[in-house]
Design a protein around this motif. Structure first.
Motif, PDB file in Angstrom:
ATOM      1  N   MET A   1      50.298  75.009 124.575  1.00 19.02           N
ATOM      2  CA  MET A   1      50.787  75.398 125.901  1.00 19.02           C
ATOM      3  C   MET A   1      50.816  76.908 126.037  1.00 19.02           C
ATOM      4  N   ALA A   2      51.231  77.630 124.967  1.00 16.01           N
ATOM      5  CA  ALA A   2      51.429  79.076 125.081  1.00 16.01           C
ATOM      6  C   ALA A   2      50.131  79.793 125.417  1.00 16.01           C
ATOM      7  N   THR A   3      48.995  79.334 124.806  1.00 14.27           N
ATOM      8  CA  THR A   3      47.742  80.045 125.044  1.00 14.27           C
ATOM      9  C   THR A   3      47.178  79.737 126.427  1.00 14.27           C
ATOM     10  N   GLN A   4      47.589  78.611 127.039  1.00  9.96           N
ATOM     11  CA  GLN A   4      47.079  78.240 128.338  1.00  9.96           C
ATOM     12  C   GLN A   4      48.020  78.629 129.471  1.00  9.96           C
ATOM     13  N   ALA A   5      49.220  78.989 129.130  1.00  8.27           N
ATOM     14  CA  ALA A   5      50.216  79.290 130.165  1.00  8.27           C
ATOM     15  C   ALA A   5      49.830  80.536 130.955  1.00  8.27           C
ATOM     16  N   LEU A   6      50.219  80.545 132.231  1.00  4.86           N
ATOM     17  CA  LEU A   6      50.029  81.690 133.109  1.00  4.86           C
ATOM     18  C   LEU A   6      51.391  82.153 133.613  1.00  4.86           C
ATOM     19  N   TYR A  22      48.879  86.365 135.754  1.00  5.87           N
ATOM     20  CA  TYR A  22      48.365  86.915 134.493  1.00  5.87           C
ATOM     21  C   TYR A  22      48.302  85.816 133.439  1.00  5.87           C
ATOM     22  N   ASP A  23      47.361  85.972 132.503  1.00  8.40           N
ATOM     23  CA  ASP A  23      47.386  85.095 131.342  1.00  8.40           C
ATOM     24  C   ASP A  23      48.304  85.704 130.282  1.00  8.40           C
ATOM     25  N   GLU A  28      44.495  89.864 134.385  1.00  6.97           N
ATOM     26  CA  GLU A  28      44.704  89.375 135.745  1.00  6.97           C
ATOM     27  C   GLU A  28      43.785  88.193 136.036  1.00  6.97           C
ATOM     28  N   ARG A  29      44.381  87.109 136.513  1.00  9.70           N
ATOM     29  CA  ARG A  29      43.606  85.913 136.846  1.00  9.70           C
ATOM     30  C   ARG A  29      43.513  85.668 138.348  1.00  9.70           C
ATOM     31  N   ALA A  71      49.632  75.583 135.825  1.00  8.46           N
ATOM     32  CA  ALA A  71      49.711  76.365 134.587  1.00  8.46           C
ATOM     33  C   ALA A  71      50.755  77.477 134.645  1.00  8.46           C
ATOM     34  N   ILE A  72      51.353  77.738 135.820  1.00  9.77           N
ATOM     35  CA  ILE A  72      52.361  78.787 135.920  1.00  9.77           C
ATOM     36  C   ILE A  72      53.588  78.358 135.134  1.00  9.77           C
ATOM     37  N   ALA A  73      53.945  79.149 134.120  1.00 10.72           N
ATOM     38  CA  ALA A  73      55.041  78.783 133.220  1.00 10.72           C
ATOM     39  C   ALA A  73      56.274  79.646 133.418  1.00 10.72           C
ATOM     40  N   ALA A  74      56.166  80.706 134.184  1.00  9.78           N
ATOM     41  CA  ALA A  74      57.320  81.569 134.460  1.00  9.78           C
ATOM     42  C   ALA A  74      56.990  82.459 135.650  1.00  9.78           C
ATOM     43  N   ILE A  75      58.036  82.843 136.376  1.00 15.42           N
ATOM     44  CA  ILE A  75      57.875  83.718 137.542  1.00 15.42           C
ATOM     45  C   ILE A  75      58.820  84.902 137.390  1.00 15.42           C
ATOM     46  N   GLY A  76      58.284  86.094 137.573  1.00 16.85           N
ATOM     47  CA  GLY A  76      59.094  87.310 137.561  1.00 16.85           C
ATOM     48  C   GLY A  76      59.000  87.994 138.908  1.00 16.85           C
ATOM     49  N   ILE A  77      60.113  88.496 139.398  1.00 21.67           N
ATOM     50  CA  ILE A  77      60.154  89.139 140.715  1.00 21.67           C
ATOM     51  C   ILE A  77      60.813  90.505 140.599  1.00 21.67           C
ATOM     52  N   THR A  78      60.175  91.489 141.182  1.00 26.48           N
ATOM     53  CA  THR A  78      60.761  92.825 141.307  1.00 26.48           C
ATOM     54  C   THR A  78      60.703  93.213 142.778  1.00 26.48           C
ATOM     55  N   SER A  79      61.393  94.301 143.137  1.00 25.15           N
ATOM     56  CA  SER A  79      61.372  94.692 144.553  1.00 25.15           C
ATOM     57  C   SER A  79      61.819  96.124 144.729  1.00 25.15           C
ATOM     58  N   GLN A  80      61.608  96.575 145.947  1.00 23.86           N
ATOM     59  CA  GLN A  80      62.148  97.847 146.407  1.00 23.86           C
ATOM     60  C   GLN A  80      63.678  97.824 146.340  1.00 23.86           C
ATOM     61  N   VAL A  81      64.274  98.958 146.088  1.00 25.24           N
ATOM     62  CA  VAL A  81      65.721  99.197 146.207  1.00 25.24           C
ATOM     63  C   VAL A  81      65.847 100.639 146.708  1.00 25.24           C
ATOM     64  N   ASN A  82      66.927 101.009 147.336  1.00 30.41           N
ATOM     65  CA  ASN A  82      68.068 100.285 147.817  1.00 30.41           C
ATOM     66  C   ASN A  82      67.812  99.743 149.219  1.00 30.41           C
ATOM     67  N   THR A  83      67.272  98.555 149.298  1.00 34.65           N
ATOM     68  CA  THR A  83      67.139  97.825 150.545  1.00 34.65           C
ATOM     69  C   THR A  83      68.111  96.660 150.476  1.00 34.65           C
ATOM     70  N   HIS A  84      68.844  96.407 151.568  1.00 34.21           N
ATOM     71  CA  HIS A  84      69.946  95.449 151.499  1.00 34.21           C
ATOM     72  C   HIS A  84      69.841  94.380 152.583  1.00 34.21           C
TER      73      HIS A  84
END
Length: 488
Positions: A1-6, A22-23, A28-29, A71-84
């Motif tokens: 699973m680890a080698t195929q995960a995205l 990403y793989d 970048e995929r 195949a998506i095994a995790a999602i990470g989110i970042t963003s602009q700050v300080n937007t409220h």
């Protein structure tokens, strides 16, 4: 699973949403990027959070169409700050998102900041940091007074990434790193600060470790829930994305604004710089400016042209051309002067100049704002980095990058990947989900650089002459610009 995960990295930026798959090697995929509108009216600069989710809906559909969703095994989110985002208990926005560029709360910020002693600043933050117009507490105070009905309906005040995570998972959480200026050295919201605004403490989100799982979501085209990391703000995610992760490393991020930063465990209280509470063994000193790429975008709108055309015209100018100075304070300024009433200013215009000369002045002026910011960082961190690891859409132009190197008097090493924020967010998510043991491993193959820029003697001589005038020009124009800002 680890080698195929995205891994899916998402960046809710100031002007666009980016979603990159990403793989496990960081390659970048799949990439999605879409701009969304920002509404400006004087000091008001707002966005509709629904636009962020609309972009993500299309991004998820594209990922599903390519058969990548399972195949998506995790999602990470970042963003602009300080937007409220002022949201009710279900997460529904009660008001348009107030972006980091919005200065409506400058009077509320000044009043609140005046109640804070120097001893309190140092005790809370370990540095002389204050409350400006983009601070969560200033926005809360403004909302309580200006729109009490919105304030009464608000259950939580959230950053964009935290609001989006809430929409995906139902968990309304944040992290202590992204809440810079609101969280003390102990990693908790500064109770003494928020106690000065009635009801503020009850509207703060729960804080969790950035490398923890906030909750799960199921993507279109997939049949199982995917963990979503609590994540970090754009500056930290991009910092990891450009490979800055050790004592003495320095970064320069460029997008709508410019964000220089230095890693140093030494803290020498210095006016103008931000110092983050230590996290993951790192102490980041940062000095975000207000208008980097935004200044170039403004000039393009003014002349109805595009950045590539302006860059070509600047490149054709003689290095010894006439001096023209630009203060890039089109929406006030953040670090290191923290002046919401500062205004954009050209000095030295004459009838023989055209848009090429103005464009070069804009590029130089933005670079000089970063040099001033780095001066504050050098004082705060007790360091002087000779080489800066750089990333972001603002580094696409070789012409501008050379100007930056000439003005800063430092080498610039440009990241090969296009989206350092999404890359850093994805790497952190892989750690949070247990797919990678640590960030070093997650980023080992992903971070590479495609070009290094060094100061050119002719350009550096011109830059020194202009920079000597930069801060004095701001001081000389300050009273006039403040008076003009008050008329708006």
């Amino acid at each position: 699973m680890a080698t195929q995960a995205l891994i899916l990295g998402i960046d809710i930026g100031t002007t666009a949403v980016k979603a990159v798959v990403y793989d496990m090697e960081g390659a970048e995929r799949h990439r999605f990027a879409r701009a969304y509108p920002t509404r400006r009216a004087g000091a008001f600069v707002e966005q509709d959070p629904a636009d962020w989710m609309a972009c993500l809906g299309d991004a998820f559909a594209g990922i599903a169409a390519e058969g990548l969703a399972p195949a998506i095994a995790a999602i990470g989110i970042t963003s602009q700050v300080n937007t409220h985002v002022f949201a009710d208990d279900s997460g529904r926005p009660m008001h348009p998102a107030i972006t980091w560029a919005d200065t409506r709360a400058r009077a509320a910020a000044a009043a609140l900041d005046a109640t804070i002693t120097q001893q309190e600043r140092l005790a809370w933050f370990g540095a002389p940091m204050g409350v400006d117009a983009s601070h969560m507490a200033a926005r809360m105070a403004w909302m309580e007074e200006a729109k009490p009905e919105v304030w009464a309906a608000t259950a939580r005040v959230l950053l964009p990434k935290d609001w989006v995570i809430g929409q995906l998972t139902g968990a309304h959480v944040s992290d202590p790193v992204s809440q810079i200026g609101a969280v003390g050295q102990d990693g908790r919201f500064v109770a003494d600060l928020f106690a000065r605004i009635e009801g503020a403490a009850a509207r703060l989100p729960e804080l969790r470790d950035p490398a923890s799982v906030a909750g799960t979501t199921t993507l279109p085209g997939a049949d199982r829930p995917v963990p979503v990391a609590t994540g970090l703000m754009d500056a930290w995610a991009s910092m990891f994305g450009v490979g800055v992760k050790a004592e003495g490393d320095a970064m320069y991020l460029s997008g709508t604004s410019e964000i220089p930063g230095v890693i140093s465990s030494k803290v020498h209280p210095a006016e103008g710089a931000l110092v983050f509470p230590p996290h993951m063994g790192l102490t980041l000193h940062a000095a975000p400016t207000q208008s980097g790429g935004a200044s170039l975008a403004w000039l393009c709108r003014l002349f109805d042209t595009d950045p590539d055309t302006l860059m070509a015209e600047v490149a054709a100018l003689a290095p010894e051309g006439p001096g023209l100075l630009f203060l890039p304070h089109l929406s006030g300024e953040r670090a290191p002067i923290w002046d919401a009433s500062a205004r954009g200013t050209f000095l030295g215009l004459d009838a023989g100049m055209g848009r090429a000369e103005m464009a070069r002045a804009v590029l130089e002026g933005v670079a000089m704002s970063v040099r001033l910011a780095f001066a504050a960082l050098d004082a705060s961190s007790g360091t002087h980095a000779r080489l800066l690891q750089c990333g972001g859409g603002g580094f696409a132009s070789d012409t501008w990058n050379q100007i930056r190197s000439d003005v800063l008097g430092r080498g610039l090493q440009r990241l090969s990947a296009r989206d350092p924020g999404a890359l850093g967010a994805a790497a952190l998510a892989s750690v949070a989900a247990g797919l990678q043991p640590d960030l070093d491993t997650a980023l080992a193959h992903a971070v590479s650089f495609d070009r290094t820029y060094e100061p050119d003697p002719r350009g550096a001589a011109r830059a020194e002459a202009l920079y000597a005038l930069y801060r004095p020009a701001y001081e000389a124009a300050r009273a006039t610009n403040h008076a003009l800002a008050a008329m708006g």
